[in-house]
Design an enzyme around this catalytic site. Structure first.
Site, short mmCIF file in Angstrom:
data_model
loop_
_atom_site.label_atom_id
_atom_site.label_comp_id
_atom_site.label_asym_id
_atom_site.label_seq_id
_atom_site.Cartn_x
_atom_site.Cartn_y
_atom_site.Cartn_z
N ARG A 52 1.37 6.23 5.37
CA ARG A 52 1.94 5.15 5.21
C ARG A 52 2.36 5.00 3.64
O ARG A 52 3.42 4.68 3.33
CB ARG A 52 1.39 3.49 5.65
CG ARG A 52 1.50 3.23 7.10
CD ARG A 52 0.30 2.39 7.55
NE ARG A 52 -0.61 3.45 7.56
CZ ARG A 52 -1.06 4.44 8.70
NH1 ARG A 52 -0.57 4.39 9.56
NH2 ARG A 52 -2.07 5.03 8.18
N THR A 53 1.46 4.84 2.80
CA THR A 53 1.79 4.32 1.49
C THR A 53 2.80 5.36 0.80
O THR A 53 3.82 4.95 0.37
CB THR A 53 0.56 3.96 0.84
OG1 THR A 53 -0.43 3.23 1.29
CG2 THR A 53 0.87 3.79 -0.81
N LYS A 81 -6.02 22.89 -11.55
CA LYS A 81 -6.38 23.83 -12.71
C LYS A 81 -7.15 23.09 -13.82
O LYS A 81 -7.44 23.54 -14.69
CB LYS A 81 -5.06 24.26 -13.26
CG LYS A 81 -4.24 25.10 -12.38
CD LYS A 81 -3.02 25.66 -13.08
CE LYS A 81 -2.09 26.21 -12.11
NZ LYS A 81 -0.81 26.54 -12.68
N ARG A 102 -1.69 7.66 -6.30
CA ARG A 102 -2.79 7.46 -5.43
C ARG A 102 -4.03 8.38 -5.96
O ARG A 102 -3.91 9.43 -6.24
CB ARG A 102 -2.81 7.39 -4.20
CG ARG A 102 -4.11 7.56 -3.26
CD ARG A 102 -4.07 7.35 -1.92
NE ARG A 102 -3.65 6.13 -1.26
CZ ARG A 102 -3.41 5.62 -0.03
NH1 ARG A 102 -3.75 6.42 0.82
NH2 ARG A 102 -2.94 4.48 0.12
N HIS A 130 -5.66 -1.91 -4.12
CA HIS A 130 -4.39 -1.24 -3.65
C HIS A 130 -3.34 -2.61 -3.47
O HIS A 130 -2.92 -2.95 -2.44
CB HIS A 130 -4.83 -1.04 -2.15
CG HIS A 130 -3.90 0.00 -1.64
ND1 HIS A 130 -2.38 0.26 -1.93
CD2 HIS A 130 -3.99 0.87 -0.34
CE1 HIS A 130 -1.98 0.91 -1.07
NE2 HIS A 130 -2.80 1.21 -0.10
C1 NCD Z 1 -5.49 1.72 3.30
C2 NCD Z 1 -5.94 2.53 1.97
O1 NCD Z 1 -5.72 3.60 1.83
O2 NCD Z 1 -6.79 1.95 1.41
N1 NCD Z 1 -4.62 2.51 3.87
C3 NCD Z 1 -3.25 2.31 3.52
O3 NCD Z 1 -2.72 2.38 2.35
N2 NCD Z 1 -2.44 1.43 4.30
C4 NCD Z 1 -6.56 1.60 4.16
C5 NCD Z 1 -7.54 2.52 4.53
O4 NCD Z 1 -7.42 3.78 4.19
O5 NCD Z 1 -8.39 2.19 5.40
#
Ligand code: NCD
Length: 304
Positions: A52-53, A81, A102, A130
């Site tokens: 999703r993100t 590397k 991320r 997040h």
């Molecule tokens: C979450 C995350 O990555 O922290 N997912 C997301 O981005 N919607 C929640 C999770 O991974 O449980």
């Protein structure tokens, strides 16, 4: 001056209101926004798995008329590397106007922001924060409830490692009349620095291990997955992973206007039978995440 978003508290309550207003306007008038980021590029630097993100950042930029570049795993970047986050950030600043990162290490997006010459958005750093998931959560709560005040919010599952939980608590602690009910196994309680934030704001909270006994009080139920990848040993994960499974019978005593949220991915925490309950909001939350990321990109790129 470039401006990054690493923590939800980097955005003021007024700015959150502004993002929500923009997102609602995008929903009402999508065509108005379809060329706003023409010629601009978003880099998605994902050192950890995501569906999703990453895809919602990318869809957001495409729907604004911009372009996207990036990678979706550390192994396909020069991190494999031995390149530092700082050098990656300096490099990508030469190619992109804005970065979404991320990373499994807490603080990595902050290091990126200190070294990039373009805005950096934290798309999840380890078990820490997040903020853009929180933007999705906030738009969902706002659209379901019409306001952020006077809500009793139950957060259930892995409150220790769940970064979405930490950011949502920080965000909601700024509103009036909010109360948190923190539902988790003993081992997966909210970290003390997050509790401190609630104390500083004078926000009442209770901790419990029992979801059903608190169900009648809740306006929002935020379910989360047990974060397998953050555990030191697999045995603990296996013991704790199915601590809470929301099934239709557990909603017997819930409010009729409860909103059930989950950042997703779901593993076992919510039975598929709940998906057709009108109180289930988690797929709306996914869509809301795209609109809020569009609004955030516009804000950070200072596009009018
Ligand atoms: C979450 C995350 O990555 O922290 N997912 C997301 O981005 N919607 C929640 C999770 O991974 O449980």
């Amino acid at each position: 001056m470039k401006r990054s978003v690493l923590n939800i508290l980097d955005l003021s309550v007024e700015e959150l209101d502004q993002l929500i207003a923009t997102a609602n306007d995008i929903i009402a008038n999508p065509a108005k926004y379809s060329e706003k980021c023409k010629g601009k590029k978003l880099a998605t630097l994902f050192f950890e798995p995501s569906t999703r993100t990453r895809l919602s950042f990318e869809a957001a930029m495409y729907e604004l008329g911009g372009n996207v570049l990036g990678f979706s795993e550390a192994n396909s970047s020069s991190a494999a590397k031995g390149e530092s986050v700082a050098d990656t950030a300096k490099t990508v600043s030469c190619y992109a106007d804005i970065i979404a990162m991320r990373h499994p290490k807490e603080g990595a997006p902050m290091v990126a922001a200190m070294n990039a010459s373009v805005p950096v958005i934290n798309a999840g750093d380890g078990g820490h924060n997040h903020p853009t998931q929180t933007l999705a959560d906030l738009l969902t709560i706002y659209r379901e409830k019409g306001s952020f005040d006077n809500l009793t919010i139950g957060l259930c599952g892995d409150l220790k490692f769940g970064r979405t939980v930490h950011s949502l608590i920080n965000a909601m602690s700024r509103y009036t009349g909010v109360k948190f009910i923190l539902i988790s196994p003993e081992e997966l309680k909210v970290p003390s620095y997050v509790k401190q934030g609630m104390k500083d704001q004078g926000i009442p909270y209770v901790q419990t291990t029992d979801l059903e006994s608190v169900m009648p009080e809740l306006d929002i139920l935020y379910m989360t997955r047990v974060q397998r990848e953050r555990f030191f040993n697999e045995e603990d994960y296996l013991r704790l992973k199915d601590s809470y499974i929301l099934t239709p019978d557990k909603l017997k005593n819930a409010k009729s206007d409860l909103s059930i949220l989950h950042p997703l991915p779901r593993v076992n925490e919510i039975a598929v039978a709940i998906d057709s309950d009108p109180r289930a909001c988690y797929f709306k939350q996914v869509l809301n995440g795209k609109y809020m990321r569009m609004a955030l990109i516009l804000m950070l790129l200072e596009v009018q």
